[in-house]
Design an enzyme around this catalytic site. Sequence first.
Site, PDB file in Angstrom:
ATOM      1  N   GLU A 116       0.852  -1.196   0.000  1.00 50.39           N
ATOM      2  CA  GLU A 116       0.000   0.000   0.000  1.00 50.39           C
ATOM      3  C   GLU A 116       0.883   1.239   0.000  1.00 50.39           C
ATOM      4  O   GLU A 116       1.932   1.238   0.639  1.00 50.39           O
ATOM      5  CB  GLU A 116      -0.858   0.049   1.282  1.00 50.39           C
ATOM      6  CG  GLU A 116      -1.750  -1.142   1.466  1.00 50.39           C
ATOM      7  CD  GLU A 116      -2.343  -1.210   2.888  1.00 50.39           C
ATOM      8  OE1 GLU A 116      -2.186  -0.243   3.657  1.00 50.39           O
ATOM      9  OE2 GLU A 116      -2.943  -2.237   3.201  1.00 50.39           O
ATOM     10  N   LYS A 118       2.273   4.586   1.366  1.00 55.32           N
ATOM     11  CA  LYS A 118       2.273   5.165   2.712  1.00 55.32           C
ATOM     12  C   LYS A 118       1.912   6.634   2.567  1.00 55.32           C
ATOM     13  O   LYS A 118       2.714   7.458   2.139  1.00 55.32           O
ATOM     14  CB  LYS A 118       3.642   5.010   3.370  1.00 55.32           C
ATOM     15  CG  LYS A 118       3.661   5.469   4.817  1.00 55.32           C
ATOM     16  CD  LYS A 118       4.960   5.078   5.491  1.00 55.32           C
ATOM     17  CE  LYS A 118       4.906   5.305   6.987  1.00 55.32           C
ATOM     18  NZ  LYS A 118       4.721   6.713   7.357  1.00 55.32           N
ATOM     19  N   ASP A 120       1.073  10.411   3.307  1.00 57.72           N
ATOM     20  CA  ASP A 120       1.674  11.349   4.236  1.00 57.72           C
ATOM     21  C   ASP A 120       0.594  12.266   4.801  1.00 57.72           C
ATOM     22  O   ASP A 120       0.369  13.363   4.332  1.00 57.72           O
ATOM     23  CB  ASP A 120       2.758  12.153   3.521  1.00 57.72           C
ATOM     24  CG  ASP A 120       3.762  12.711   4.501  1.00 57.72           C
ATOM     25  OD1 ASP A 120       3.638  12.416   5.707  1.00 57.72           O
ATOM     26  OD2 ASP A 120       4.654  13.440   4.064  1.00 57.72           O
ATOM     27  N   TYR A 226      -8.262   7.649   3.078  1.00 56.29           N
ATOM     28  CA  TYR A 226      -8.260   6.243   2.673  1.00 56.29           C
ATOM     29  C   TYR A 226      -8.174   5.389   3.925  1.00 56.29           C
ATOM     30  O   TYR A 226      -7.451   5.727   4.866  1.00 56.29           O
ATOM     31  CB  TYR A 226      -7.068   5.914   1.772  1.00 56.29           C
ATOM     32  CG  TYR A 226      -7.230   6.344   0.340  1.00 56.29           C
ATOM     33  CD1 TYR A 226      -8.287   5.870  -0.424  1.00 56.29           C
ATOM     34  CD2 TYR A 226      -6.323   7.213  -0.254  1.00 56.29           C
ATOM     35  CE1 TYR A 226      -8.438   6.252  -1.750  1.00 56.29           C
ATOM     36  CE2 TYR A 226      -6.460   7.599  -1.583  1.00 56.29           C
ATOM     37  CZ  TYR A 226      -7.523   7.113  -2.317  1.00 56.29           C
ATOM     38  OH  TYR A 226      -7.669   7.493  -3.627  1.00 56.29           O
ATOM     39  N   LYS A 317      10.701   3.527   3.213  1.00 55.24           N
ATOM     40  CA  LYS A 317      10.627   4.988   3.065  1.00 55.24           C
ATOM     41  C   LYS A 317      11.247   5.483   1.764  1.00 55.24           C
ATOM     42  O   LYS A 317      12.271   4.968   1.318  1.00 55.24           O
ATOM     43  CB  LYS A 317      11.347   5.658   4.252  1.00 55.24           C
ATOM     44  CG  LYS A 317      10.711   5.353   5.610  1.00 55.24           C
ATOM     45  CD  LYS A 317       9.367   6.055   5.772  1.00 55.24           C
ATOM     46  CE  LYS A 317       9.498   7.501   6.065  1.00 55.24           C
ATOM     47  NZ  LYS A 317       9.355   7.860   7.465  1.00 55.24           N
ATOM     48  N   CYS A 411      19.526  46.576 -11.915  1.00 60.45           N
ATOM     49  CA  CYS A 411      19.658  45.212 -12.442  1.00 60.45           C
ATOM     50  C   CYS A 411      21.085  44.710 -12.241  1.00 60.45           C
ATOM     51  O   CYS A 411      22.035  45.383 -12.644  1.00 60.45           O
ATOM     52  CB  CYS A 411      19.301  45.206 -13.927  1.00 60.45           C
ATOM     53  SG  CYS A 411      19.646  43.629 -14.728  1.00 60.45           S
ATOM     54  N   CYS A 414      22.607  44.346 -16.075  1.00 63.98           N
ATOM     55  CA  CYS A 414      22.848  45.458 -17.003  1.00 63.98           C
ATOM     56  C   CYS A 414      22.841  46.817 -16.308  1.00 63.98           C
ATOM     57  O   CYS A 414      23.137  47.835 -16.929  1.00 63.98           O
ATOM     58  CB  CYS A 414      21.827  45.449 -18.133  1.00 63.98           C
ATOM     59  SG  CYS A 414      20.184  45.974 -17.642  1.00 63.98           S
ATOM     60  N   CYS A 429      13.550  44.341 -14.348  1.00 64.80           N
ATOM     61  CA  CYS A 429      14.619  45.166 -14.903  1.00 64.80           C
ATOM     62  C   CYS A 429      14.015  45.945 -16.053  1.00 64.80           C
ATOM     63  O   CYS A 429      13.304  45.378 -16.883  1.00 64.80           O
ATOM     64  CB  CYS A 429      15.747  44.265 -15.404  1.00 64.80           C
ATOM     65  SG  CYS A 429      16.806  45.061 -16.614  1.00 64.80           S
ATOM     66  N   CYS A 435      19.361  44.472 -21.942  1.00 69.65           N
ATOM     67  CA  CYS A 435      19.874  43.672 -20.829  1.00 69.65           C
ATOM     68  C   CYS A 435      20.290  42.286 -21.330  1.00 69.65           C
ATOM     69  O   CYS A 435      19.454  41.518 -21.806  1.00 69.65           O
ATOM     70  CB  CYS A 435      18.796  43.539 -19.755  1.00 69.65           C
ATOM     71  SG  CYS A 435      19.288  42.466 -18.395  1.00 69.65           S
TER      72      CYS A 435
HETATM   73  S1  IVH Z   1      -0.569   0.680   8.862  1.00 68.61           S
HETATM   74  C1  IVH Z   1      -0.060  -1.657  12.504  1.00 68.61           C
HETATM   75  N1  IVH Z   1      -0.860   1.571   6.403  1.00 68.61           N
HETATM   76  O1  IVH Z   1       2.170   5.497   8.793  1.00 68.61           O
HETATM   77  C2  IVH Z   1      -0.010  -0.850  11.272  1.00 68.61           C
HETATM   78  N2  IVH Z   1      -0.014   3.058   8.053  1.00 68.61           N
HETATM   79  O2  IVH Z   1       4.475   4.815  10.642  1.00 68.61           O
HETATM   80  C3  IVH Z   1      -0.108   0.610  11.508  1.00 68.61           C
HETATM   81  N3  IVH Z   1       0.407   5.310   7.221  1.00 68.61           N
HETATM   82  O3  IVH Z   1       0.703   6.045  11.913  1.00 68.61           O
HETATM   83  C4  IVH Z   1      -0.178   1.492  10.356  1.00 68.61           C
HETATM   84  N4  IVH Z   1      -0.226   4.951   5.144  1.00 68.61           N
HETATM   85  O4  IVH Z   1      -0.238   7.319   9.909  1.00 68.61           O
HETATM   86  C5  IVH Z   1      -0.472   1.857   7.661  1.00 68.61           C
HETATM   87  N5  IVH Z   1      -1.197   2.236   4.197  1.00 68.61           N
HETATM   88  C6  IVH Z   1      -0.825   2.510   5.449  1.00 68.61           C
HETATM   89  C7  IVH Z   1      -0.365   3.798   5.822  1.00 68.61           C
HETATM   90  C8  IVH Z   1       0.028   4.017   7.140  1.00 68.61           C
HETATM   91  C9  IVH Z   1       0.227   5.841   6.016  1.00 68.61           C
HETATM   92  C10 IVH Z   1       0.946   6.028   8.392  1.00 68.61           C
HETATM   93  C11 IVH Z   1       0.060   5.976   9.606  1.00 68.61           C
HETATM   94  C12 IVH Z   1       0.885   5.391  10.712  1.00 68.61           C
HETATM   95  C13 IVH Z   1       2.267   5.579  10.193  1.00 68.61           C
HETATM   96  C14 IVH Z   1       3.161   4.472  10.712  1.00 68.61           C
END
Ligand code: IVH
Length: 677
Positions: A116, A118, A120, A226, A317, A411, A414, A429, A435
């Site tokens: 999935e 991650k 932000d 999500y 990451k 400027c 020039c 400018c 220039c």
């Molecule tokens: S699972 C036990 N799935 O990442 C599993 N976390 O560092 C717990 N996050 O606090 C989290 N996308 O805010 C999971 N697809 C995803 C995620 C996700 C973002 C964030 C979440 C969590 C942090 C963990």
Amino acid sequence: MSSHSSIAHQIEQLRAELREHNYRYYVLDNPSVPDAEYDRLFRQLQQLEREHPELITADSPTQRVGDRPLDEFAEVQHRVPMLSLDNVFNEEELIAFDRRVRERLETEDEIEYVCEPKLDGLAVSVRYEHGVLVQGATRGDGQTGEDITQNIRTIHSLPLKLHGSGYPATLEVRGEVFMPKAGFDEMNRRAAEKGEKVFVNPRNAAAGSLRQLDPRMTAQRPLDMYVYGIGHVEGGALTDTHFGNLQLLKQWGLRINPETRLAVGAKALQQYHDDMLARRNALAYEIDGIVYKVNAIKLQKELGFVSRAPRWATAHKFPAQEEMTRLLDVEFQVGRTGAITPVARLEPVFVGGVTVSNATLHNMDEVARMDVRVGDTVIIHRAGDVIPKVAKVVLEKRPAHAQPVQLPTHCPVCGSDIIKPEGEAVARCSGGLYCPAQVKEAIKHFASRKAMDVEGLGDKLVEQLVDLGLIAHVSDLYKLTVDQVAAMERMGQKSAQNLIDALEKSKHTTLPRFLFALGIREVGEATALTLAQHFGTLENIRNASEEQLQEAPDIGPVVASRIVAFFQQSHNLDIIRALQAAGVHWTEQEPTARETGALSGKTYVLTGTLTKLTRDEAKDYLQQLGAKVAGSVSKNTDAVVAGEKAGSKLAKAESLGVAIIDEDSFIQLLNAHGIEV
Ligand code: IVH
């Protein structure tokens, strides 16, 4: 029909209908009615509820935004703790993670994982009782969070009542609240316009929005969510895999990330990671990595937890897109139209995958708004290929000797006066083509791909040519000789000849390209095309009054005045004459090709790799014939030109029954309309 129970029935029916539309829109991404129809039903429900307030329920689609600000957030104890994740930062660590999983499970077999993005944003927990949303909470320290029910309810993609049936009596889901990039940019643009505080990144904006005590404020923020997991469950059964559970959540109307995939073995995980990293910037929201989760719940249970993170999942990451560094100096650059841009010189810092030592500060208003000073510690943001920017000053780290930034009066290139009109953000400018900086930028623009497309004439070369005094205007380009170019640094006879050939080739162009290449202020690619199609010839455009110019589609008074001003300058006319004398030419079109061209009213989409002409050429030709060239396929597309390796656009065209033509038939079509390729 006016009896109370039939009104109640009508209200429930409207709600059910609206919920179904929401489900199709947000979860299936496949709406079945136009927005206007939805709005009509919504207003009908609002009207009935106004007349019968006793029939309003908390799960009605009209009840998203409460009208009472809170004094403070109440505490929420999480029944199941909200964990965090361990990280891996490269393939080696990923392989080690997978190995640990298999060792612990005492298996040689490859493990199936769910991958999935991650997101932000912020982790939240949302509890449904008998399908009705009753509580939303932040993660807090994992044990205790804050009750943000009022705020979470304002997120339109989160159902107030679950869809379908079969859900557990108590279902607590977990997911990420985030702000899509477009919404973030728009919100910041508006805030900056009003001189209000802007957010550094979508994550902070999402956090700030959820922390509002007044839900009416939160409701104005473009938040989205999500769902990626499950917390406390009672009175109902789920499946025996994480992936299966996600599909259940989806059936119940909760949005799961459409990029979610199953993958077997560490290699497949790395592959998914690489694909997503490559697509990172094209996504509508920011992600800071990938999360891998062991799919089988049984195996998850066997693996268990260490301290506060599961052993069955990890985060892979991405390189950070934000870093902190020191501002060493601010210099001023001069652009093509004389715009003076403050540029930050930085202590080099690794961000977004590259080392950055310069970043833009946009303009003096931005410098003033951030109150950025030389010596400050600043946060640099670099996403994708975009120019790195200074996002924020870390005020706590400001040294006593930090120096305010001042706009120079002259400027730096020039020496002409710098002028900053009252109420405008941009200082310029006043040197114009006197220039050298503006001349260089004008020539770079002239030669660029979407203008005259002089292959091999890069920025460095233009700078050298101007610095050596070989060219002072765009028209001088066509006077260059092979010997002159060959005598330059790092230039052989061969590359010199190539450049001269490319210049020769560029002489055969189109009117829209030529107009764009001239670098008239406010005349971008699209405007140049409109002008060419509406007026047909350069002569007609040159002679048009401001009023006549505004008769062309999308040309407003500002653009019209810029065009007239450009053609009033005799030196501009001299340059155009010199270019034409040097052999720059194009086929003059009948005016309004868009209305009378052989393909007028038709919309084409180009996809895949063409072998006999470039995409840009194909686009030019289609536009010459009056067709519109769109970027994506819809039911309004008349035909798709599919080259080699055509992918999703071709598939979409097939599924919509849109006509598809291959490259050879396309060339025949062009030939039939008098265009030789
Ligand atoms: S699972 C036990 N799935 O990442 C599993 N976390 O560092 C717990 N996050 O606090 C989290 N996308 O805010 C999971 N697809 C995803 C995620 C996700 C973002 C964030 C979440 C969590 C942090 C963990």
